[in-house]
Structures are given as C-alpha cells and as structure tokens.
Design a protein around this motif. Structure first.
Motif, PDB file in Angstrom:
ATOM      1  N   THR A 130      -7.181   5.240  -7.992  1.00 28.04           N
ATOM      2  CA  THR A 130      -6.953   4.627  -6.679  1.00 28.04           C
ATOM      3  C   THR A 130      -5.575   3.997  -6.559  1.00 28.04           C
ATOM      4  O   THR A 130      -4.952   3.649  -7.561  1.00 28.04           O
ATOM      5  CB  THR A 130      -8.027   3.531  -6.410  1.00 28.04           C
ATOM      6  N   LYS A 131      -5.149   3.860  -5.295  1.00 26.37           N
ATOM      7  CA  LYS A 131      -3.955   3.050  -5.002  1.00 26.37           C
ATOM      8  C   LYS A 131      -4.347   1.584  -4.818  1.00 26.37           C
ATOM      9  O   LYS A 131      -3.487   0.741  -4.603  1.00 26.37           O
ATOM     10  CB  LYS A 131      -3.336   3.525  -3.665  1.00 26.37           C
ATOM     11  N   PHE A 132      -5.663   1.315  -4.830  1.00 26.10           N
ATOM     12  CA  PHE A 132      -6.162  -0.023  -4.490  1.00 26.10           C
ATOM     13  C   PHE A 132      -7.015  -0.576  -5.643  1.00 26.10           C
ATOM     14  O   PHE A 132      -8.244  -0.734  -5.493  1.00 26.10           O
ATOM     15  CB  PHE A 132      -6.979   0.048  -3.190  1.00 26.10           C
ATOM     16  N   SER A 173      -8.873   9.501   6.961  1.00 27.00           N
ATOM     17  CA  SER A 173      -8.677   9.431   8.409  1.00 27.00           C
ATOM     18  C   SER A 173      -9.422  10.600   9.049  1.00 27.00           C
ATOM     19  O   SER A 173     -10.535  10.459   9.537  1.00 27.00           O
ATOM     20  CB  SER A 173      -7.182   9.457   8.694  1.00 27.00           C
ATOM     21  N   SER A 174      -8.844  11.787   9.023  1.00 31.62           N
ATOM     22  CA  SER A 174      -9.537  12.956   9.578  1.00 31.62           C
ATOM     23  C   SER A 174     -10.568  13.514   8.602  1.00 31.62           C
ATOM     24  O   SER A 174     -11.480  14.228   8.999  1.00 31.62           O
ATOM     25  CB  SER A 174      -8.511  14.045   9.896  1.00 31.62           C
ATOM     26  N   GLY A 175     -10.409  13.234   7.325  1.00 33.25           N
ATOM     27  CA  GLY A 175     -11.296  13.790   6.298  1.00 33.25           C
ATOM     28  C   GLY A 175     -10.797  15.123   5.751  1.00 33.25           C
ATOM     29  O   GLY A 175     -11.386  15.695   4.835  1.00 33.25           O
ATOM     30  N   GLU A 176      -9.688  15.595   6.298  1.00 31.05           N
ATOM     31  CA  GLU A 176      -9.202  16.928   5.932  1.00 31.05           C
ATOM     32  C   GLU A 176      -8.771  17.003   4.456  1.00 31.05           C
ATOM     33  O   GLU A 176      -9.042  17.982   3.770  1.00 31.05           O
ATOM     34  CB  GLU A 176      -8.030  17.314   6.853  1.00 31.05           C
ATOM     35  N   THR A 177      -8.108  15.945   3.976  1.00 24.70           N
ATOM     36  CA  THR A 177      -7.633  15.988   2.576  1.00 24.70           C
ATOM     37  C   THR A 177      -8.819  16.059   1.608  1.00 24.70           C
ATOM     38  O   THR A 177      -8.780  16.805   0.629  1.00 24.70           O
ATOM     39  CB  THR A 177      -6.742  14.762   2.253  1.00 24.70           C
ATOM     40  N   LEU A 178      -9.886  15.295   1.902  1.00 27.09           N
ATOM     41  CA  LEU A 178     -11.079  15.381   1.053  1.00 27.09           C
ATOM     42  C   LEU A 178     -11.650  16.795   1.089  1.00 27.09           C
ATOM     43  O   LEU A 178     -11.946  17.385   0.049  1.00 27.09           O
ATOM     44  CB  LEU A 178     -12.156  14.388   1.517  1.00 27.09           C
TER      45      LEU A 178
HETATM   46  C1  PRP Z   1      -3.483   9.225   2.977  1.00 22.24           C
HETATM   47  C2  PRP Z   1      -4.712   9.003   2.123  1.00 22.24           C
HETATM   48  C3  PRP Z   1      -5.312  10.380   2.035  1.00 22.24           C
HETATM   49  C4  PRP Z   1      -4.970  10.967   3.390  1.00 22.24           C
HETATM   50  C5  PRP Z   1      -6.178  10.908   4.285  1.00 22.24           C
HETATM   51  O1  PRP Z   1      -2.491   9.731   2.166  1.00 22.24           O
HETATM   52  O2  PRP Z   1      -4.369   8.451   0.862  1.00 22.24           O
HETATM   53  O3  PRP Z   1      -4.719  11.120   0.997  1.00 22.24           O
HETATM   54  O4  PRP Z   1      -3.904  10.183   3.950  1.00 22.24           O
HETATM   55  O5  PRP Z   1      -5.942  11.493   5.533  1.00 22.24           O
HETATM   56  P1  PRP Z   1      -6.941  12.572   6.136  1.00 22.24           P
HETATM   57  O6  PRP Z   1      -8.339  12.070   5.967  1.00 22.24           O
HETATM   58  O7  PRP Z   1      -6.544  12.669   7.595  1.00 22.24           O
HETATM   59  O8  PRP Z   1      -6.715  13.872   5.413  1.00 22.24           O
HETATM   60  P2  PRP Z   1      -0.951   9.687   2.563  1.00 22.24           P
HETATM   61  O9  PRP Z   1      -0.671  10.700   3.613  1.00 22.24           O
HETATM   62  O10 PRP Z   1      -0.577   8.294   2.897  1.00 22.24           O
HETATM   63  O11 PRP Z   1      -0.244  10.174   1.240  1.00 22.24           O
HETATM   64  P3  PRP Z   1      -0.448   9.774  -0.282  1.00 22.24           P
HETATM   65  O12 PRP Z   1      -1.303  10.833  -0.877  1.00 22.24           O
HETATM   66  O13 PRP Z   1       0.916   9.787  -0.857  1.00 22.24           O
HETATM   67  O14 PRP Z   1      -1.100   8.431  -0.367  1.00 22.24           O
END
Ligand code: PRP
Length: 224
Positions: A130-132, A173-178
């Motif tokens: 995590t970043k947190f 946010s959108s969930g797309e990255t997951l």
């Molecule tokens: C943030 C967060 C997720 C992503 C989520 O990363 O850490 O990786 O956005 O967004 P999503 O649900 O719309 O896909 P960020 O873009 O800040 O980059 P990072 O990976 O360098 O933290």
C-alpha cells in the motif's frame, strides 16, 4: 505607521496550498463559483510556476504534491489547503478540517487476486502492499489481523501479481485498474473526497477571512 505598513496589516496575503493533479482542476472550478477566481493558478501551471500571486484577492497559491499539502498547512507555510481524506487520515496531523468539498471522490479498499483469495483463518504470514501504511495498520489492528505492511509509492496493483503481497490497500475510482489486473474488492476502508484543511495558527490569526472563504465554498457545495 507609514502607508505601506498600514496596507499590509489590513490585507495580509492569504496563502493556499493546492495539490497538483486531478483535484486541482475541480478545486479551481469550485473557488471560481464561490467568487474567488484563482484562474491565474491554472494558467501559471503551463509555465511551471509553483507560487502564484492572486493580487485581486490578496492571496497566493502554492502548487504542491498532494501528500505535501498537510505539512505546508500544519507548519503555517500555507494558511489553508486542500487535501484528500486519504492523505489527511494517513498523516493524522494537527489540522482543522472544516469543510468536505465533495470533489475527487474515490474509495480506499482492500483488494486481492480473484483466483487467489486470502484465507484469514489460515494463520499464514500475510503481506499487504500500500501507499497508505498507517491507515492499513489501523485497519488491520481494528480487525485483529496480524500482517506485514509493505510501503510502495505507486502501481500497487502489480504487487499481488508478482508475489510481493497477498493483498493491497489502494484507491479505487472507476475500478478499471483493479479489473485490468484481475483483482477484486474485499472491503471498503474509507470513502474519500477532498477537504479544506486549516492550520491552528491561521485559524486564530486569519479566522475572519478564512471563515468568509469557507462560507462561500459551503454555499457552492450545498448548491451542488
Ligand atoms: C490511482 C490508484 C489506482 C487507480 C484507481 O493510481 O492508486 O491505481 O488510480 O483508479 P481507477 O479505479 O479509476 O482505475 P494513480 O493513477 O494515482 O497512480 P499510481 O499507481 O502511481 O498511484
């Protein structure tokens, strides 16, 4: 008292720390709707200026990293700032948080690979990336879960895919990255949005001006 000193005493420059990135654009729109046009901050970004005078409002804007906003405000280098609840809770500094602006909305969640769910009762050595780390530590402590926390600075979603961690705690946010990384949410830790933060000294010394700005922003926020 000479003329110059009198003017400075009557209209002190109010310093606002704004985070570069997604929140900045939305914050500038809110301030403009509240009658505080910080548009010069937007224009100056292109020119890479990071301290932007706004003489018409006796203000100046500092463009800083989102994670640095609380430090500027706590130490009085900025009188107020805007920071995400994620950043504020992680750092847990001595600040007032008088107003949630409702912008930059996202959630902080625990997530894990869909095809490798964690069995919390298996008593294996669990790792969370995590970043947190502070929010994660408090969350795990509240749940009575013992785990190692690995602090990363970005691209957290990779960690469980390459054997660095079993789970992640990250913003969604959108969930797309997951989805792109076949990760599923296990639970939400925090609903996140951006808040105004105010330093204790600034609240005492410039309370009237800060209250006026907050009142204007509050009207805009409640109007939706
Ligand atoms: C943030 C967060 C997720 C992503 C989520 O990363 O850490 O990786 O956005 O967004 P999503 O649900 O719309 O896909 P960020 O873009 O800040 O980059 P990072 O990976 O360098 O933290």
């Amino acid at each position: 008292m000479n003329k110059k000193t009198t003017k400075a005493a009557e209209s002190p420059i109010l310093t606002i720390a704004l985070p570069r990135g997604r929140i900045l654009d939305e914050a500038l729109v809110l301030f403009a709707r509240a009658g505080v046009d910080l548009g010069a901050a937007d224009k100056s970004r292109a020119g890479r200026r990071l301290i932007i005078p706004i003489p018409e409002h006796q203000m100046r804007v500092l463009i800083v990293r989102d994670t640095d906003v609380p430090a500027y405000v706590e130490h009085g280098a900025a009188h107020l700032g805007i920071a995400g609840r994620d950043v504020l809770e992680e750092q847990d500094r001595d600040l007032y948080e008088p107003l949630d602006l409702g912008i930059g909305r996202c959630r902080m969640v625990v997530a894990e690979p869909e095809d490798q769910p964690v069995d919390e009762n298996a008593h294996v050595h669990l790792r969370y990336a995590t970043k947190f780390p502070e929010i994660t530590r408090r969350h795990l402590q509240a749940r009575g879960t013992v785990a190692e926390i690995i602090k990363l600075y970005g691209s957290i979603e990779i960690a469980p895919l390459v054997g660095l961690a079993d789970r992640i705690v990250d913003l969604v946010s959108s969930g797309e990255t997951l989805r792109q990384h076949n990760l599923i949410e296990v639970e939400t830790i925090l609903e996140v949005s951006a808040r105004v933060c105010v330093g204790r000294a600034a609240a005492k010394l410039h309370g009237d001006r800060i209250d006026e700005i907050l009142a204007r922003l509050r009207r805009v926020c409640s109007a939706g």
